[in-house]
Motif scaffolding. Sequence first.
Motif, PDB file in Angstrom:
ATOM      1  N   SER A 212      14.290   8.360   5.071  1.00 12.62           N
ATOM      2  CA  SER A 212      15.309   8.344   4.022  1.00 12.62           C
ATOM      3  C   SER A 212      14.950   7.294   2.980  1.00 12.62           C
ATOM      4  N   SER A 213      15.119   7.659   1.722  1.00 14.51           N
ATOM      5  CA  SER A 213      14.917   6.676   0.652  1.00 14.51           C
ATOM      6  C   SER A 213      16.221   5.993   0.283  1.00 14.51           C
ATOM      7  N   ARG A 214      17.287   6.304   1.027  1.00 14.25           N
ATOM      8  CA  ARG A 214      18.592   5.713   0.723  1.00 14.25           C
ATOM      9  C   ARG A 214      18.689   4.275   1.196  1.00 14.25           C
ATOM     10  N   THR A 215      17.785   3.856   2.085  1.00  8.07           N
ATOM     11  CA  THR A 215      17.767   2.465   2.535  1.00  8.07           C
ATOM     12  C   THR A 215      16.415   1.880   2.144  1.00  8.07           C
ATOM     13  N   PRO A 216      16.260   1.495   0.878  1.00  7.91           N
ATOM     14  CA  PRO A 216      14.954   1.018   0.419  1.00  7.91           C
ATOM     15  C   PRO A 216      14.550  -0.278   1.120  1.00  7.91           C
ATOM     16  N   VAL A 217      13.264  -0.394   1.404  1.00 12.04           N
ATOM     17  CA  VAL A 217      12.735  -1.588   2.048  1.00 12.04           C
ATOM     18  C   VAL A 217      12.506  -2.648   0.978  1.00 12.04           C
ATOM     19  N   ASP A 218      12.961  -3.865   1.261  1.00 16.41           N
ATOM     20  CA  ASP A 218      12.831  -4.955   0.303  1.00 16.41           C
ATOM     21  C   ASP A 218      11.363  -5.343   0.109  1.00 16.41           C
ATOM     22  N   ALA A 219      11.096  -6.055  -0.985  1.00 15.24           N
ATOM     23  CA  ALA A 219       9.769  -6.632  -1.182  1.00 15.24           C
ATOM     24  C   ALA A 219       9.505  -7.659  -0.084  1.00 15.24           C
ATOM     25  N   VAL A 220       8.241  -7.876   0.218  1.00 16.17           N
ATOM     26  CA  VAL A 220       7.838  -8.767   1.308  1.00 16.17           C
ATOM     27  C   VAL A 220       7.364 -10.093   0.714  1.00 16.17           C
ATOM     28  N   ASP A 221       7.897 -11.173   1.255  1.00 15.13           N
ATOM     29  CA  ASP A 221       7.565 -12.520   0.777  1.00 15.13           C
ATOM     30  C   ASP A 221       6.483 -13.191   1.602  1.00 15.13           C
ATOM     31  N   LEU A 222       6.000 -12.528   2.628  1.00 18.39           N
ATOM     32  CA  LEU A 222       5.084 -13.146   3.586  1.00 18.39           C
ATOM     33  C   LEU A 222       3.622 -12.920   3.205  1.00 18.39           C
ATOM     34  N   PRO A 223       2.703 -13.717   3.765  1.00 19.57           N
ATOM     35  CA  PRO A 223       1.271 -13.458   3.558  1.00 19.57           C
ATOM     36  C   PRO A 223       0.910 -12.072   4.085  1.00 19.57           C
ATOM     37  N   THR A 224       0.315 -11.256   3.234  1.00 19.26           N
ATOM     38  CA  THR A 224       0.136  -9.829   3.544  1.00 19.26           C
ATOM     39  C   THR A 224      -1.252  -9.356   3.141  1.00 19.26           C
ATOM     40  N   THR A 225      -1.857  -8.583   4.030  1.00 23.87           N
ATOM     41  CA  THR A 225      -3.087  -7.858   3.722  1.00 23.87           C
ATOM     42  C   THR A 225      -2.820  -6.370   3.906  1.00 23.87           C
ATOM     43  N   TYR A 226      -3.251  -5.586   2.936  1.00 24.39           N
ATOM     44  CA  TYR A 226      -3.146  -4.126   3.049  1.00 24.39           C
ATOM     45  C   TYR A 226      -4.555  -3.560   3.087  1.00 24.39           C
ATOM     46  N   VAL A 227      -4.855  -2.807   4.144  1.00 18.09           N
ATOM     47  CA  VAL A 227      -6.174  -2.217   4.347  1.00 18.09           C
ATOM     48  C   VAL A 227      -6.058  -0.710   4.145  1.00 18.09           C
ATOM     49  N   TRP A 228      -6.827  -0.205   3.195  1.00 17.52           N
ATOM     50  CA  TRP A 228      -6.791   1.231   2.870  1.00 17.52           C
ATOM     51  C   TRP A 228      -8.224   1.746   2.796  1.00 17.52           C
ATOM     52  N   SER A 229      -8.398   3.015   3.133  1.00 17.69           N
ATOM     53  CA  SER A 229      -9.733   3.624   3.099  1.00 17.69           C
ATOM     54  C   SER A 229      -9.740   4.781   2.111  1.00 17.69           C
ATOM     55  N   ASP A 230     -10.835   4.888   1.336  1.00 19.01           N
ATOM     56  CA  ASP A 230     -10.870   5.903   0.286  1.00 19.01           C
ATOM     57  C   ASP A 230     -11.077   7.311   0.827  1.00 19.01           C
ATOM     58  N   GLY A 231     -11.328   7.452   2.144  1.00 21.17           N
ATOM     59  CA  GLY A 231     -11.421   8.764   2.760  1.00 21.17           C
ATOM     60  C   GLY A 231     -10.129   9.215   3.422  1.00 21.17           C
TER      61      GLY A 231
END
Length: 282
Positions: A212-231
């Motif tokens: 559901s998009s009715r409960t949007p997740v807040d922005a994150v204030d913590l140290p964060t790494t996002y790992v994504w792959s182009d495949g």
Amino acid sequence: MPGELLQVDVGDLTFDVRADGPDDGRPVLLLHGFPETSLSWAAVTPLLTEAGLRTYAPDQLGYSPGARPAEVGAYALANLAQVTADLMTAMEIPRADVVGHDWGANVAWALAAWHADRVRSLTAVSVPHPAAFTTAYRDDPEQRERSAYIRLFWQEGKAEEVLLEDDMRRLRRMLGSEAETGIPAEAVDQYVAVLSAPGALTAALNWYRAMSSRTPVDAVDLPTTYVWSDGDIAIGRTAAEGCAQHVRGDYRFVELNGVTHWIPEQAPEPLATAILDRIASS
């Protein structure tokens, strides 16, 4: 996958948890996605425990046989985050470095946003902040095309029928061969066995049905790494690059080239490096 197999009670739920590494090591919580189990972390775990960390990889809600509520609402993201925080409490883990892949990344984002006191650092794998995904799904036709499979998962009964037929042929094809994705054949067999149990596939699909998009997740204030792959066939570049807008803490974007969606199995070394770098700086 070596280590201990724990059974942890959270109210009337019982979770199966793989624990490994020194008892006094800094705790790392590893959250798997669909359609896998904690076994998906088998290649990453040794690389973390060798660095002195203590890892905890639960079979998440619906995947642990003793934690499989029937109602769809139990799998709403806010409840998944709360259950995960309660699981940490039951394991006497006040705070952890949290790592999540696929749906486990969604839970990790929600935990970091809504239970920030329980999270030291966040490493999200494959799936970006939910708000970044929602924006891409709304504005990017390519992302809508990539996510078209979700419409099948929303169809109660029909999805189960399609996915269970012919020894889960479609799920097996999604996971690919070890040469393609790094997922061992015996692991695929185990995932199929888990989801073939009565009610298990429905529980796993309820994660999608409770979206559901009715409960949007807040922005994150913590140290964060996002790992994504182009495949990655499920998450496109628009969603991946939009992730940065929803992190206010120290943020790193790690892009892996030529790797599929199944990063923990196919690229355990660069993933472990990203996790260890994040933990070392947090």
